[in-house]
Design a protein around this motif. Structure first.
Motif, mmCIF file in Angstrom:
data_model
loop_
_atom_site.group_PDB
_atom_site.id
_atom_site.type_symbol
_atom_site.label_atom_id
_atom_site.label_comp_id
_atom_site.label_asym_id
_atom_site.label_seq_id
_atom_site.Cartn_x
_atom_site.Cartn_y
_atom_site.Cartn_z
ATOM 1 N N ASN A 127 0.818 -1.216 0.000
ATOM 2 C CA ASN A 127 0.000 0.000 0.000
ATOM 3 C C ASN A 127 0.851 1.266 0.000
ATOM 4 O O ASN A 127 0.330 2.355 -0.184
ATOM 5 N N ASP A 175 -15.782 -12.187 2.042
ATOM 6 C CA ASP A 175 -14.661 -12.192 1.099
ATOM 7 C C ASP A 175 -14.833 -13.250 0.020
ATOM 8 O O ASP A 175 -14.332 -13.083 -1.100
ATOM 9 N N ASP A 219 -5.189 -11.734 -0.689
ATOM 10 C CA ASP A 219 -5.486 -10.298 -0.817
ATOM 11 C C ASP A 219 -4.924 -9.578 0.398
ATOM 12 O O ASP A 219 -5.653 -9.237 1.322
ATOM 13 N N GLN A 254 -3.673 -6.662 1.100
ATOM 14 C CA GLN A 254 -3.751 -5.223 1.340
ATOM 15 C C GLN A 254 -4.954 -4.830 2.191
ATOM 16 O O GLN A 254 -5.261 -3.653 2.344
ATOM 17 N N ASP A 255 -5.644 -5.824 2.727
ATOM 18 C CA ASP A 255 -6.661 -5.546 3.749
ATOM 19 C C ASP A 255 -6.027 -4.635 4.798
ATOM 20 O O ASP A 255 -5.016 -4.988 5.407
ATOM 21 N N ARG A 260 -7.747 -12.915 -5.067
ATOM 22 C CA ARG A 260 -7.748 -11.521 -4.635
ATOM 23 C C ARG A 260 -9.015 -10.864 -5.157
ATOM 24 O O ARG A 260 -9.791 -11.486 -5.868
ATOM 25 N N TRP A 308 -9.373 -5.919 -2.218
ATOM 26 C CA TRP A 308 -8.445 -4.808 -1.988
ATOM 27 C C TRP A 308 -7.389 -4.649 -3.072
ATOM 28 O O TRP A 308 -6.764 -3.601 -3.183
ATOM 29 N N GLN A 309 -7.153 -5.695 -3.866
ATOM 30 C CA GLN A 309 -6.137 -5.617 -4.910
ATOM 31 C C GLN A 309 -6.389 -6.751 -5.892
ATOM 32 O O GLN A 309 -7.304 -7.537 -5.713
ATOM 33 N N GLY A 351 -11.781 1.555 3.955
ATOM 34 C CA GLY A 351 -10.443 1.756 3.419
ATOM 35 C C GLY A 351 -10.386 3.016 2.595
ATOM 36 O O GLY A 351 -11.214 3.925 2.738
ATOM 37 N N ASP A 388 -10.797 3.298 -0.611
ATOM 38 C CA ASP A 388 -11.656 3.220 -1.787
ATOM 39 C C ASP A 388 -13.095 3.485 -1.366
ATOM 40 O O ASP A 388 -13.668 2.740 -0.569
ATOM 41 N N ARG A 413 -16.045 -2.334 -6.391
ATOM 42 C CA ARG A 413 -14.601 -2.562 -6.480
ATOM 43 C C ARG A 413 -14.318 -3.896 -7.165
ATOM 44 O O ARG A 413 -13.443 -4.011 -8.032
#
Length: 648
Positions: free
Chosen positions: A221, A368, A518, A520-521, A557, A560-561, A600, A602, A609
């Motif tokens: 991040n 998720d 994933d 970047q949580d 993922r 988050w990414q 987050g 976003d 997303r």
């Protein structure tokens, strides 16, 4: 400044960068530099003046300094410290104050005199701040200036709390926080509305006056802002870029933080590279996207123009190379995530047998699974596989208090309508109402409140599984203990967490394991959940369970990414109708709809997303010359036999 081989039209790194395997290694190097200076100045009868930072970046450095104090007799009696910043307004007793942070992370564990510690006072009346800031500057000068200034970098590009727009001549002052900074702080304060809007911070000028500056950047991040700081020109839009004007700056970053740098994205720009198969694939994909030409249309001249002439020598020209890489990407695409029965081509991502597989999907939070691989989950169920879903945590902290109140009120009204309301039930509800009315941002929910929030998310997950065709007996709620702190900050994984996952794996004996890669949580839950799965798999393998040898582990993922194209090993095309079905499955998680507790950086809803990432992956495949799809969910296979290099 680092020296690099580069083409004149390519970016140059303008700051020295040390890339370390992990933040633990970087922390040890930084702590050693600090310790050596303390010992050197102590031998000269002088004090060492340190500028210190807060946040997650320096924590490992402080841990190593504490270890040195306890085990190597490193003394801090001749050390004076000045902290960069503090939220405003902020009581020193608040759990989110930097006074409390520094005491817990460092000062309470070393022999530094209390009078030598300086942290901006966030409890002062607003009319006294200006004078206080001037005195703070004077105290630094009276100590002879800062010897080493330790910094982190925020995603807004701030150092200290010098947000975009800060001037190079700025000194200690009160500032407004950037919306990105506020969003990032929400995980500590429980919600964005609880984050203070201002802070007291040292200025850019104050920081640049330090004799030596060390900045740390850990995690993916930080990759985008690190690139702007190191490769792009100095600008007030990225306050950290002012560090380019200092003669003694060193950046420490892990590999994840460097993923957006040109040296990582296109290392051939800087010089010779080792052409591994993965590096070759990355270079061809990069060239295709850079020139906006499908892979099969790339020519020898294209490779030469972008500094990839050595690839032509290795592969006898563009023609053969293009076909090879195009074929590798094409072979990732399959409409059969559980394997296509009777299709024995070795290039397919999954095996055809057994025709009906037990597929175990691990979901860190109760949504998720459908957010990140809902289309694949639906496809697995539609194609008749024995699909299991394991929800690793309760997700209870991500439920609004108002939802808990609404559900509690509903349960009371329901019992009343059935003439079955017990005094204990009504009492518990009244206590909930009282607690929520007086609840402060740093209060931990009562057990009753946590239970209601847990059941809200459990019910939503069950509804989504029913919609997707997962059998009721195949839905598993693990409630891993590391998560159940009632706080955003969680405990480290423990043996009990691993045992729960080991027991489930042995019970199901899956042919396929899907897990969230994933990482970047923003709260780190995904990473802990993944490490628990890895630990469980290692334990089972070491115990000699042979069934695990036939299991594939696929990492997804999406929330988050997304995976880079060169990493993707299984790409599941999603049709427009399937994308609508996936969206409906996500909508079953009503407590996360419209605006989740922890959005987050976003601002889009999770379904938005997810769809955007899936469509972006499909567009990338299309640009490379592959078939055009509505959307694609992507997976990477976890290699049992090459675990160490994969985790790096």
């Amino acid at each position: 400044m680092t020296q690099s081989i580069h083409f004149t039209d390519q970016p140059v790194e303008k700051l020295p960068l040390n890339i370390v395997e992990g933040k633990e290694e970087g922390a040890k190097e930084i702590a050693s530099i600090i310790a050596d200076l303390i010992k050197e100045k102590e031998a000269q009868g002088k004090k060492t003046v340190l500028g210190l930072a807060t946040g997650s970046s320096p924590v490992m450095v402080y841990k190593e300094l504490i270890r040195m104090h306890n085990e190597d007799n490193l003394s801090f009696k001749n050390v004076v410290t000045f902290n960069l910043d503090e939220y405003y307004p902020m009581s020193s007793e608040n759990k989110n104050s930097y006074v409390r942070f520094m005491n817990e992370q460092l000062f309470d564990h070393i022999d530094i005199p209390k009078d030598n510690i300086h942290i901006p006072d966030g409890s002062l009346p607003i009319n006294k701040i200006e004078k206080y800031c001037s005195k703070y500057e004077k105290k630094i000068k009276d100590q002879g200036g800062i010897d080493i200034q330790l910094l982190g970098i925020g995603r807004s590009g701030h150092i200290g709390f010098n947000e975009p727009g800060s001037a190079i001549n700025s000194t200690t002052r009160i500032v407004k926080l950037d919306p990105i900074t506020i969003a990032d702080a929400a995980k500590d304060f429980g919600s964005e509305k609880s984050v203070p809007l201002r802070a007291i911070t040292m200025g850019i000028s104050t920081i640049l006056n330090a004799r030596k500056i060390i900045l740390t950047a850990w995690g993916k991040n930080k990759s985008v802002i690190l690139k702007k700081m190191i490769e792009e020109p100095v600008t007030t839009k990225v306050p950290a870029s002012f560090l380019q004007l200092h003669d003694e700056v060193t950046i420490y970053a892990d590999e994840d933080a460097t993923t957006e740098l040109s040296r990582t994205k296109a290392p051939w720009i800087y010089g010779m590279v080792k052409w591994t198969p993965k590096m070759v694939k990355r270079a061809v994909i990069w060239l295709s996207l850079e020139l906006e030409k499908p892979i099969l249309k790339l020519t020898d001249d294209d490779y030469k123009a972008k500094g990839l002439i050595d690839l032509l020598a290795l592969y006898d020209g563009a023609y053969d190379l293009n076909i090879k890489v195009f074929g590798q990407i094409r072979d990732t695409i399959t409409g059969w995530p559980g394997g296509k029965p009777g299709a024995y081509e070795k290039t397919r991502p999954e095996r055809p047998e057994p025709a009906v597989k037990r597929s175990l999907i691990f979901s860190p939070h109760p949504d998720d699974d459908v957010i990140s691989m809902g289309g694949t989950l639906l496809r697995l169920a539609d194609q008749g596989h024995d699909v299991h879903v394991a929800y690793q945590t309760s997700g209870n902290i991500a439920v609004f208090d108002d939802d808990a109140l609404r559900f509690s009120s509903f349960s009371v009204d329901l019992m009343k309508s059935q003439n079955n309301l017990s005094p204990d039930h009504e009492k518990a509800h009244q206590e909930l109402v009282k607690f929520l009315k007086s609840k402060k941002s740093d209060d931990i929910d009562t057990q009753y409140v946590k239970n209601i929030k847990r059941l809200i998310r459990q019910g939503e997950a069950e509804a989504a599984c029913r919609y997707c065709g997962v059998k009721e007996k195949n839905v598993h709620f693990l409630y891993l203990p590391f998560y159940e702190t009632g706080l955003v900050e969680k405990n480290p994984m423990a043996d009990e967490d691993v045992k729960i996952v080991v027991d489930l794996l042995r019970k199901v004996k899956p042919h396929q394991i899907f897990a969230a890669g994933d990482l970047q949580d923003p709260h780190g839950t995904h990473e802990v959940c993944l490490q628990i799965i890895f630990a469980a798999i290692r334990q089972i393998r070491e115990a000699g369970d042979t069934w695990l040898n036939d299991a594939y582990v696929w990492l997804y993922r999406g929330a988050w990414q997304e995976w880079d194209v060169e990493d993707i090993e299984m790409a599941i095309p999603i049709s427009p109708e399937e994308l609508k079905r996936k969206r409906k499955a996500i909508f079953k998680h009503q407590s996360q709809k419209d605006f989740p507790v922890f959005p987050g950086e976003d601002n889009r809803e999770f379904w938005q997303r997810s769809e955007a990432r899936n469509r972006t992956t499909a567009r990338l495949y299309d640009k490379l010359g592959l078939t055009e799809y509505e959307a694609i969910e992507a997976f990477v296979k976890y290699p049992f036999d090459d675990e160490e290099s994969f985790l790096k």
